[in-house]
Design a protein around this motif. Structure first.
Motif, short mmCIF file in Angstrom:
data_model
loop_
_atom_site.label_atom_id
_atom_site.label_comp_id
_atom_site.label_asym_id
_atom_site.label_seq_id
_atom_site.Cartn_x
_atom_site.Cartn_y
_atom_site.Cartn_z
N SER A 244 1.03 -1.05 0.10
CA SER A 244 -0.28 0.41 -0.35
C SER A 244 1.13 1.45 0.21
O SER A 244 1.86 1.20 0.84
N ARG A 245 0.21 2.07 -1.24
CA ARG A 245 1.39 3.37 -1.12
C ARG A 245 1.26 4.14 0.06
O ARG A 245 1.94 4.68 1.45
N ASP A 246 -0.13 4.07 0.49
CA ASP A 246 -0.40 4.89 1.86
C ASP A 246 0.30 4.54 3.46
O ASP A 246 0.77 5.20 3.87
N LEU A 247 -0.15 3.30 3.15
CA LEU A 247 1.02 2.92 4.22
C LEU A 247 2.03 2.60 4.39
O LEU A 247 2.71 2.92 5.24
N HIS B 77 4.20 4.85 2.80
CA HIS B 77 3.42 6.59 3.84
C HIS B 77 3.65 6.84 5.65
O HIS B 77 4.16 7.39 5.81
N HIS B 78 2.55 5.43 5.67
CA HIS B 78 1.95 6.55 7.02
C HIS B 78 3.58 5.85 7.76
O HIS B 78 4.24 6.26 8.87
N LEU B 79 4.32 5.17 7.74
CA LEU B 79 5.34 4.43 8.40
C LEU B 79 6.71 3.92 7.37
O LEU B 79 7.43 3.45 7.84
N ARG B 80 6.63 5.54 7.21
CA ARG B 80 8.06 5.54 6.04
C ARG B 80 9.51 6.17 6.94
O ARG B 80 10.33 5.53 5.78
N HIS B 81 8.79 6.01 8.48
CA HIS B 81 10.48 6.38 8.90
C HIS B 81 10.70 5.39 10.39
O HIS B 81 11.67 5.36 11.22
N CYS B 82 10.00 4.59 10.29
CA CYS B 82 9.68 2.99 10.74
C CYS B 82 10.62 1.80 9.95
O CYS B 82 10.67 1.37 9.11
N ARG B 83 10.95 0.52 10.79
CA ARG B 83 11.53 -0.37 10.64
C ARG B 83 11.06 -1.39 10.89
O ARG B 83 10.98 -3.33 10.22
N GLU B 84 10.49 -1.53 12.06
CA GLU B 84 10.10 -2.50 12.91
C GLU B 84 8.66 -1.67 13.06
O GLU B 84 8.14 -0.72 13.22
#
Length: 211
Positions: free
Chosen positions: A56-59, A61-68
């Protein structure tokens, strides 16, 4: 259980108005019956976000600064579904209020569960707002993977219908990212959903921009 009547009204599509006396009475009745009959359950799992990358492009983007992230499920169980069927037989209006009460309770339970997760985070780790299959362009077709990763059918009795709906009905699955940015934790639950026309929206939609 002491639910915010404004949240119940929001789930009924009432904006800026209080429930009428009959609606308030039904909301109180439904809360009392749920409190007596229902034992909510939950489970979660910390995992790498590569498992969801590209879905998901939106997902993304939502998690763009997360690895876990932490994938979780919360359910009111089959007892809530049985109460909803009983309320429908009594009055469709009461059943609508009962649906709203269940939705508001699930919101509170998810918020309480995420608060417990925050206690186990390392210094400098922050949880993003939750994101569920069906938000933005994260397709509901992700639910089988979500349930499989959580072993939810075995551990919670949480399954899917042939049409992809959760059973028990009053259940939620969601993913929260673990970010190293404090600002990621700011804002209300709708801050990252891009559906501006959602009748249950609690706040403004984020405008998704390309980096």
């Amino acid at each position: 259980m002491n639910l915010d009547p404004r949240e119940i009204a929001r789930y009924l599509g009432i904006r800026g108005k209080a429930l009428d006396p009959q609606g308030t009475a039904w909301a109180d009745q439904c809360q009392g019956e749920l409190a007596q009959a229902v034992t909510p359950r939950h489970l979660g799992r910390r995992l790498p976000l590569t498992l969801f990358q590209g879905q998901s492009r939106d997902l993304d983007h939502h998690l763009r600064h997360c690895r876990e992230g932490i994938l979780y499920a919360v359910t009111l169980g089959p007892e809530a579904d049985r109460l909803l069927r009983r309320w429908s037989a009594q009055s469709m209006a009461k059943a609508a209020v009962g649906q709203a009460v269940c939705a508001a309770w699930l919101d509170d339970l998810c918020a309480a569960y995420c608060a417990t997760l925050e206690q186990d985070l390392a210094p400098g780790e922050y949880l993003t707002p939750p994101y569920s299959p069906g938000y933005g362009d994260w397709d509901l077709g992700a639910q089988p993977l979500v349930l499989d990763l959580l072993q939810a059918p075995k551990r919670l009795g949480l399954t899917l219908t042939a049409g992809g709906m959760l059973v028990p009905e009053k259940s939620v699955t969601a993913l929260v990212g673990i970010s190293d940015r404090k600002e990621e934790a700011c804002g209300q639950k709708c801050m990252r959903c891009t559906k501006p026309d959602c009748p249950f929206r609690a706040g403004p939609a984020e405008v998704l921009r390309d980096p």
